[in-house]
Write a protein that holds these residues in place. Structure first.
Motif, mmCIF file in Angstrom:
data_model
loop_
_atom_site.group_PDB
_atom_site.id
_atom_site.type_symbol
_atom_site.label_atom_id
_atom_site.label_comp_id
_atom_site.label_asym_id
_atom_site.label_seq_id
_atom_site.Cartn_x
_atom_site.Cartn_y
_atom_site.Cartn_z
ATOM 1 N N PRO A 54 30.968 50.643 47.226
ATOM 2 C CA PRO A 54 31.857 49.676 47.887
ATOM 3 C C PRO A 54 33.201 49.528 47.177
ATOM 4 C CG PRO A 54 29.631 48.804 47.722
ATOM 5 C CD PRO A 54 29.654 50.047 46.904
ATOM 6 N N ALA A 55 33.190 49.570 45.847
ATOM 7 C CA ALA A 55 34.443 49.475 45.091
ATOM 8 C C ALA A 55 35.342 50.676 45.379
ATOM 9 C CB ALA A 55 34.142 49.382 43.597
ATOM 10 N N GLU A 56 34.742 51.859 45.534
ATOM 11 C CA GLU A 56 35.505 53.070 45.870
ATOM 12 C C GLU A 56 36.173 52.922 47.232
ATOM 13 O OE1 GLU A 56 37.161 56.806 46.101
ATOM 14 O OE2 GLU A 56 36.187 55.980 44.317
ATOM 15 N N CYS A 68 44.290 38.686 49.703
ATOM 16 C CA CYS A 68 44.190 38.019 48.396
ATOM 17 C C CYS A 68 43.289 38.846 47.481
ATOM 18 C CB CYS A 68 43.651 36.596 48.549
ATOM 19 S SG CYS A 68 43.758 35.618 47.017
ATOM 20 N N ASP A 69 43.861 39.912 46.925
ATOM 21 C CA ASP A 69 43.112 40.853 46.098
ATOM 22 C C ASP A 69 42.629 40.187 44.809
ATOM 23 O OD1 ASP A 69 42.156 43.283 45.006
ATOM 24 O OD2 ASP A 69 44.021 43.488 43.879
ATOM 25 N N PRO A 70 41.310 40.109 44.598
ATOM 26 C CA PRO A 70 40.800 39.427 43.395
ATOM 27 C C PRO A 70 41.141 40.145 42.097
ATOM 28 C CG PRO A 70 39.003 40.481 44.597
ATOM 29 C CD PRO A 70 40.217 40.590 45.460
ATOM 30 N N LEU A 71 41.376 41.468 42.155
ATOM 31 C CA LEU A 71 41.741 42.203 40.945
ATOM 32 C C LEU A 71 43.159 41.849 40.503
ATOM 33 C CD1 LEU A 71 40.479 44.329 39.051
ATOM 34 C CD2 LEU A 71 41.641 46.084 40.381
ATOM 35 N N THR A 72 44.062 41.726 41.462
ATOM 36 C CA THR A 72 45.447 41.368 41.149
ATOM 37 C C THR A 72 45.550 39.929 40.661
ATOM 38 O OG1 THR A 72 46.211 42.909 42.852
ATOM 39 C CG2 THR A 72 47.794 41.291 42.052
ATOM 40 N N THR A 73 44.778 39.045 41.280
ATOM 41 C CA THR A 73 44.843 37.639 40.886
ATOM 42 C C THR A 73 44.133 37.356 39.565
ATOM 43 O OG1 THR A 73 42.830 37.139 42.143
ATOM 44 C CG2 THR A 73 44.947 36.904 43.303
ATOM 45 N N GLY A 74 43.376 38.324 39.066
ATOM 46 C CA GLY A 74 42.669 38.131 37.801
ATOM 47 C C GLY A 74 41.307 37.488 37.954
ATOM 48 N N ALA A 75 40.829 37.330 39.216
ATOM 49 C CA ALA A 75 39.505 36.733 39.432
ATOM 50 C C ALA A 75 38.406 37.640 38.873
ATOM 51 C CB ALA A 75 39.266 36.474 40.913
ATOM 52 N N ILE A 76 38.662 38.959 38.887
ATOM 53 C CA ILE A 76 37.747 39.919 38.272
ATOM 54 C C ILE A 76 38.563 40.856 37.394
ATOM 55 C CG2 ILE A 76 36.020 39.833 40.109
ATOM 56 C CD1 ILE A 76 37.248 42.375 41.257
ATOM 57 N N ARG A 77 37.878 41.520 36.452
ATOM 58 C CA ARG A 77 38.580 42.395 35.518
ATOM 59 C C ARG A 77 38.577 43.849 35.980
ATOM 60 N NH1 ARG A 77 34.982 39.879 32.314
ATOM 61 N NH2 ARG A 77 33.994 41.868 31.732
ATOM 62 N N LYS A 78 37.485 44.281 36.671
ATOM 63 C CA LYS A 78 37.349 45.675 37.095
ATOM 64 C C LYS A 78 36.887 45.712 38.546
ATOM 65 C CE LYS A 78 34.337 46.889 34.045
ATOM 66 N NZ LYS A 78 33.400 47.726 33.251
ATOM 67 N N ASN A 79 37.214 46.793 39.245
ATOM 68 C CA ASN A 79 36.818 46.864 40.649
ATOM 69 C C ASN A 79 35.308 46.981 40.826
ATOM 70 O OD1 ASN A 79 36.451 49.492 39.829
ATOM 71 N ND2 ASN A 79 37.955 50.396 41.219
ATOM 72 N N ASP A 80 34.562 47.378 39.779
ATOM 73 C CA ASP A 80 33.097 47.417 39.869
ATOM 74 C C ASP A 80 32.491 46.031 40.072
ATOM 75 O OD1 ASP A 80 33.024 50.133 39.545
ATOM 76 O OD2 ASP A 80 32.705 50.078 37.389
ATOM 77 N N GLN A 81 33.284 44.983 39.800
ATOM 78 C CA GLN A 81 32.795 43.610 39.964
ATOM 79 C C GLN A 81 33.087 43.053 41.352
ATOM 80 O OE1 GLN A 81 35.043 42.146 36.523
ATOM 81 N NE2 GLN A 81 33.116 41.735 35.470
ATOM 82 N N LEU A 82 33.672 43.868 42.228
ATOM 83 C CA LEU A 82 34.045 43.385 43.561
ATOM 84 C C LEU A 82 32.849 42.891 44.365
ATOM 85 C CD1 LEU A 82 36.724 46.017 44.617
ATOM 86 C CD2 LEU A 82 37.043 43.540 44.682
ATOM 87 N N LEU A 83 31.773 43.685 44.402
ATOM 88 C CA LEU A 83 30.623 43.322 45.230
ATOM 89 C C LEU A 83 29.934 42.041 44.735
ATOM 90 C CD1 LEU A 83 28.867 43.895 47.632
ATOM 91 C CD2 LEU A 83 27.587 45.563 46.287
ATOM 92 N N PRO A 84 29.625 41.897 43.420
ATOM 93 C CA PRO A 84 29.052 40.624 42.972
ATOM 94 C C PRO A 84 29.971 39.434 43.250
ATOM 95 C CG PRO A 84 28.786 42.303 41.288
ATOM 96 C CD PRO A 84 29.678 42.889 42.329
ATOM 97 N N TYR A 85 31.274 39.640 43.053
ATOM 98 C CA TYR A 85 32.231 38.553 43.328
ATOM 99 C C TYR A 85 32.206 38.183 44.801
ATOM 100 C CZ TYR A 85 36.695 36.090 43.685
ATOM 101 O OH TYR A 85 37.679 35.156 43.941
#
Length: 601
Positions: free
Chosen positions: A72-74, A305-322
């Motif tokens: 999903p991150a890909e 509202c990209d969570p990686l840009t906003t700093g909500a997550i550090r890496k795109n691998d965390q997208l799905l759990p977030y």
């Protein structure tokens, strides 16, 4: 959006998954009719396993927690071109069923690398076994670490606590229950994987107003890309690299992999094994497609509202759990089901790896070192000790992975380094009878070193900033007005293509071609070395060691050519002869069938 953490119901669901896995191991160790106290039972399930659990086990083995989180991150970060890789799955399954499986099943080998000894010699077998052991010892800790990191994110629990607990559970049921416990826990965990993925994407799609809206948002965000037909080998993902390059990568992962062969040989016939391979292909096709679509749902949710840009997550691998905790965290038990699915994928990959490593280490390293036969009781004890020791080492390596970020990248690329040489070794044995042991050994070593040089050189070039992978554009225009973030995090989302022309060509090669390059180098070097070191006489290489599809083109078998071992065909023929003899004895009225059987065998 407010992040919601696990509640008691989520912990209960997750705990039940671990508890059921333990129960399966306990059942096959202490309560099943057939105990796991022989090599055949522990490694091969007594050859009585059904197609459904074996199929589910194979699906679970090849879809790890890395896949559930990474695919999903890909899709979110780089678009959908990788999705076309599922097309090669069917071709891989057909290749396995027709070319590779008939040879392995007929020889009835416990370790895949036993074939390399029968076809070449012990040194080639040892090379293949060592490459496999190194690959799995680096792969298993990463498989556990990635979902543990995700679990830590959704629960707030330090992964130092959860990782040992989960690993101990896996080691426990793998040690006690052998292949049968591994296969049935894999079946349970595959079901949880499907439920976790389906629930999350179904709710996410409903929340966005349907599949049509999801597709439209991704189309506007330039995420949909399936037919990039550019023949440039240096482009990371094109239609050609994801279909052709991935074909060889998957063929190496499935056809000559110990986990695959071990499970297929646990079935009672070659026909059932072939059917199982196609069921596995269908299951992987569906699950990977679901994971890809989940990536589209995540992008549609965070398109503005990209969570990686906003700093909500550090890496795109965390997208799905977030995504799960922010969007579905308020639904009772759904986060728990999802994390159970992610960890199920990790546990199934770990248990399969441990069981396969056990078979390879025992059959290829320990048994040949003994000067006398090993009793079944001793063999069972040794294999269980191997699982515990290897499992403990993997748990320790998980904590090493945490502190050595570069090891994760090295581990991910390791599959490409070793896969080509292994597939090349087996392909030389199955297709090219004139290649000798020296050629195979030198070819395998050269292939591993060559692809390793490319992979490590590429990683070094990326660390120096000479190779930059450009992600798809993202936006933060829809973020809440009071949302604070650091503007520096948006830099990687530049849409300007990076000029890599000054970097060495092979370092720019798409990683999906690594396996193909490894196969070509292995076969070419093997053929050249064999030519200069007295190649084999094809008439002296037994047909049992060659794939059936080339038998018609081989010269007539030499009368002095010895059969490598007692094959499945011999076993079936022997059984028919015994049954015929018993029938004749019964017809003659002689009640000594058992005596005749004893004398005959």
């Amino acid at each position: 959006m407010t992040v919601v953490y696990f509640d008691w119901l989520d912990y209960l669901v997750f705990g039940m998954m671990l508890f059921l896995s333990v129960l399966i191991g306990v059942y096959y160790a202490f309560f099943a009719k057939q105990k796991q106290n022989t090599t055949a039972e522990y490694l091969m399930g007594g050859k009585t396993m059904g197609m459904f659990p074996i199929s589910m086990s194979l699906i679970a083995s090849y879809i790890s927690g890395i896949s559930l989180l990474g695919i999903p991150a890909e899709m979110y970060t780089y678009g959908t071109q990788l999705w076309s890789a599922v097309l090669s799955e069917w071709a891989v399954s057909l290749t396995i069923a027709v070319i590779y499986l008939p040879v392995f099943y007929n020889l009835q080998i416990t370790s895949t690398y036993e074939y390399l000894k029968l076809r070449f010699n012990q040194n080639v077998r040892l090379l293949g076994s060592i490459i496999f052991i190194i690959k799995m010892m680096l792969y298993i800790p990463i498989v556990i670490y990635v979902p543990a990191l995700a679990f830590s994110q959704v629960t707030g629990i330090n992964l130092h606590y959860i990782t040992p607990i989960v690993c101990i559970v896996c080691i426990f049921y793998t040690t006690l229950g052998g292949l049968k416990a591994v296969v049935w826990t894999d079946t349970l965990q595959t079901v949880l994987m499907y439920f976790g993925v389906v629930f999350v994407l179904a709710y996410g799609t409903w929340r966005l107003g349907g599949i049509g809206n999801v597709i439209n948002i991704n189309k506007e965000g330039d995420r949909l890309e399936f037919f990039n037909m550019d023949p440039d080998l240096t482009i990371r993902h094109t239609f050609w690299s994801t279909v052709i390059g991935n074909y060889f990568a998957w063929l190496a992962s499935c056809s000559v992999n110990q986990a695959m062969v071990q499970r297929c040989l646990a079935l009672s016939s070659l026909k059932r094994a072939r059917i199982t391979v196609f069921i596995m292909a269908g299951g992987i096709f569906i699950l990977v497609s679901l994971c890809c679509y989940t990536g589209l749902v995540i992008y549609a949710t965070f398109a503005t509202c990209d969570p990686l840009t906003t700093g909500a997550i550090r890496k795109n691998d965390q997208l799905l759990p977030y995504f799960v905790m922010t969007i579905t965290g308020s639904i009772p038990a759904l986060p728990g089901i999802f994390m159970s699915g992610v960890f199920s994928a990790a546990l199934s990959s770990m248990s399969t790896g441990l069981n396969s490593l056990c078979g390879v280490i025992f059959e290829d390293l320990i048994r040949p070192a003994y000067n006398k036969p090993i009793s079944e009781k001793t063999a069972s004890f040794i294999m269980k000790v191997i699982v515990v020791v290897i499992g403990a080492i993997c748990v320790a390596l998980v904590f090493l992975v945490e502190h050595m970020g570069a090891l994760i990248q090295a581990g991910k690329s390791l599959a490409g380094i070793t896969a080509g040489s292994l597939l090349g070794l087996f392909s030389m044995g199955l297709f090219l009878p004139w290649i000798n042991a020296t050629g195979a050994l030198v070819g395998g070593i050269c292939s591993t070193l060559f692809v390793g040089w490319i992979s490590l050189g590429t990683q070094a070039a990326m660390m120096r900033g000479e190779i930059v992978i450009i992600p798809k554009p993202t936006s933060i225009e829809g973020c809440p007005g009071n949302f604070s973030f650091t503007t520096t995090t948006s830099t990687p989302h530049s849409t300007v293509e990076f000029d890599r022309s000054g970097t060495f060509f092979l370092y720019r090669l798409s990683y999906l071609y690594y396996t193909l390059v490894g196969v070509i180098v292995s076969i070419l070097v093997g053929a050249i070395v064999s030519y200069f070191t007295q190649p084999n006489d094809p008439a002296m290489v037994h047909r049992d060691l060659m794939t059936p599809i080339i038998h018609r083109w081989l010269p007539e078998q030499h009368p002095l050519c010895q059969r490598p071992r007692f094959t499945q065909h011999d076993i079936e023929l022997h059984a028919r002869e015994i049954n015929e003899l018993r029938a004749r004895v019964a017809a003659a009225g002689v009640g000594a069938g058992n005596t005749v059987y004893t004398l005959y065998t």
